[in-house]
Design a protein around this motif. Structure first.
Motif, PDB file in Angstrom:
ATOM      1  N   GLY A  16     -13.915  -7.992 -85.164  1.00  0.00           N
ATOM      2  CA  GLY A  16     -12.863  -7.087 -85.594  1.00  0.00           C
ATOM      3  C   GLY A  16     -12.939  -5.770 -84.860  1.00  0.00           C
ATOM      4  N   ALA A  17     -11.895  -4.957 -85.033  1.00  0.00           N
ATOM      5  CA  ALA A  17     -11.805  -3.660 -84.358  1.00  0.00           C
ATOM      6  C   ALA A  17     -11.821  -2.533 -85.380  1.00  0.00           C
ATOM      7  N   LEU A  18     -12.607  -1.511 -85.078  1.00  0.00           N
ATOM      8  CA  LEU A  18     -12.659  -0.308 -85.901  1.00  0.00           C
ATOM      9  C   LEU A  18     -11.792   0.752 -85.236  1.00  0.00           C
ATOM     10  N   PHE A  19     -10.676   1.081 -85.892  1.00  0.00           N
ATOM     11  CA  PHE A  19      -9.801   2.153 -85.434  1.00  0.00           C
ATOM     12  C   PHE A  19     -10.089   3.368 -86.301  1.00  0.00           C
ATOM     13  N   VAL A  20     -10.389   4.491 -85.646  1.00  0.00           N
ATOM     14  CA  VAL A  20     -10.722   5.724 -86.361  1.00  0.00           C
ATOM     15  C   VAL A  20      -9.699   6.781 -85.990  1.00  0.00           C
ATOM     16  N   ARG A  21      -9.155   7.420 -87.003  1.00  0.00           N
ATOM     17  CA  ARG A  21      -8.174   8.477 -86.775  1.00  0.00           C
ATOM     18  C   ARG A  21      -8.879   9.720 -86.246  1.00  0.00           C
ATOM     19  N   ALA A  22      -8.169  10.518 -85.473  1.00  0.00           N
ATOM     20  CA  ALA A  22      -8.721  11.768 -84.932  1.00  0.00           C
ATOM     21  C   ALA A  22      -9.387  12.545 -86.058  1.00  0.00           C
ATOM     22  N   GLY A  23     -10.543  13.090 -85.778  1.00  0.00           N
ATOM     23  CA  GLY A  23     -11.319  13.780 -86.797  1.00  0.00           C
ATOM     24  C   GLY A  23     -12.433  12.899 -87.348  1.00  0.00           C
ATOM     25  N   VAL A  27     -10.362   5.479 -91.419  1.00  0.00           N
ATOM     26  CA  VAL A  27     -10.353   4.232 -90.662  1.00  0.00           C
ATOM     27  C   VAL A  27      -9.128   3.418 -91.059  1.00  0.00           C
ATOM     28  N   LEU A  28      -8.661   2.602 -90.130  1.00  0.00           N
ATOM     29  CA  LEU A  28      -7.508   1.749 -90.379  1.00  0.00           C
ATOM     30  C   LEU A  28      -7.965   0.466 -91.060  1.00  0.00           C
ATOM     31  N   LEU A  29      -7.367   0.172 -92.202  1.00  0.00           N
ATOM     32  CA  LEU A  29      -7.608  -1.089 -92.896  1.00  0.00           C
ATOM     33  C   LEU A  29      -6.293  -1.836 -93.035  1.00  0.00           C
ATOM     34  N   VAL A  30      -6.403  -3.152 -93.027  1.00  0.00           N
ATOM     35  CA  VAL A  30      -5.245  -4.014 -93.265  1.00  0.00           C
ATOM     36  C   VAL A  30      -5.503  -4.782 -94.551  1.00  0.00           C
ATOM     37  N   HIS A  31      -4.435  -5.079 -95.273  1.00  0.00           N
ATOM     38  CA  HIS A  31      -4.564  -5.839 -96.516  1.00  0.00           C
ATOM     39  C   HIS A  31      -4.129  -7.275 -96.251  1.00  0.00           C
ATOM     40  N   LYS A  32      -5.103  -8.168 -96.363  1.00  0.00           N
ATOM     41  CA  LYS A  32      -4.842  -9.591 -96.111  1.00  0.00           C
ATOM     42  C   LYS A  32      -4.332 -10.238 -97.395  1.00  0.00           C
ATOM     43  N   THR A  33      -3.420 -11.161 -97.233  1.00  0.00           N
ATOM     44  CA  THR A  33      -2.827 -11.836 -98.383  1.00  0.00           C
ATOM     45  C   THR A  33      -3.713 -12.965 -98.906  1.00  0.00           C
ATOM     46  N   TYR A  34      -4.873 -13.154 -98.301  1.00  0.00           N
ATOM     47  CA  TYR A  34      -5.830 -14.187 -98.704  1.00  0.00           C
ATOM     48  C   TYR A  34      -7.222 -13.561 -98.655  1.00  0.00           C
ATOM     49  N   GLY A  35      -8.215 -14.216 -99.193  1.00  0.00           N
ATOM     50  CA  GLY A  35      -9.606 -13.761 -99.048  1.00  0.00           C
ATOM     51  C   GLY A  35      -9.920 -12.490 -99.810  1.00  0.00           C
ATOM     52  N   ILE A  36     -10.571 -11.554 -99.120  1.00  0.00           N
ATOM     53  CA  ILE A  36     -11.149 -10.386 -99.787  1.00  0.00           C
ATOM     54  C   ILE A  36     -10.211  -9.193 -99.925  1.00  0.00           C
ATOM     55  N   GLY A  37      -8.988  -9.290 -99.466  1.00  0.00           N
ATOM     56  CA  GLY A  37      -8.056  -8.164 -99.587  1.00  0.00           C
ATOM     57  C   GLY A  37      -8.116  -7.238 -98.385  1.00  0.00           C
ATOM     58  N   TRP A  38      -8.635  -6.029 -98.575  1.00  0.00           N
ATOM     59  CA  TRP A  38      -8.691  -5.035 -97.497  1.00  0.00           C
ATOM     60  C   TRP A  38      -9.807  -5.366 -96.517  1.00  0.00           C
TER      61      TRP A  38
END
Length: 160
Positions: A16-23, A27-38
């Protein structure tokens, strides 16, 4: 634990990729419709595919952004009683323009920037540990080896 016919462990790989906002405090998270959620954008490695290739493919599929992942931040051995051994890779996703995100509707229903001090409210404990280590590795310019989301002596951070 998945095994071969000779009794050797066959771990499942995911990247997976860790996207970090300036500062650095979101971090960017996506919500999956299956499995563990975020989760972070990413998924399982397909046969014949490297973890970096899988990361690129998954980010393209899930976010509509096609680019090579950055530096490896963490390599985590993460066995799961129900799924067997897993090896999870987190790569630096670099910067991202929110306007460029196009979610894969089949698997994701939303995304968002989450403050790092609120990760435990969104993700399971083992992922929270992994993400905190990935953030530390990113800040220190290193890659870390983890076991169950915990830095071991084999992959420790340099002294401050």
């Amino acid at each position: 634990m998945a095994t071969t016919d000779r009794g050797h462990t066959r771990a499942r790989l995911a990247a997976g990729a860790l996207f970090v906002r300036a500062g650095g405090d979101e971090v960017l998270l996506v919500h999956k419709t299956y499995g563990i959620g975020w989760d972070i954008p990413g998924g399982y490695v397909e046969p014949g595919e490297s973890p970096a290739q899988a990361c690129r493919r998954e980010v393209a599929e899930e976010l509509g952004i096609d680019r090579s992942p950055g530096r490896l931040l963490v390599h985590d051995w993460a066995p799961n009683p129900g799924e067997g051994d897993k090896v999870l890779y987190v790569f630096d996703g670099g910067g991202i323009d929110d306007r460029g995100i196009v979610l894969q509707a089949a698997e994701l229903d939303r995304w968002g920037w989450v403050r790092t001090d609120r990760l435990d409210e969104y993700v399971v404990a083992r992922l929270s540990r992994r993400l905190r280590c990935a953030l530390a590795a990113r800040a220190c310019g290193v890659s870390l080896y983890l076991e169950r989301g915990v830095v071991t002596s084999a992959g420790s951070l340099p002294p401050s």
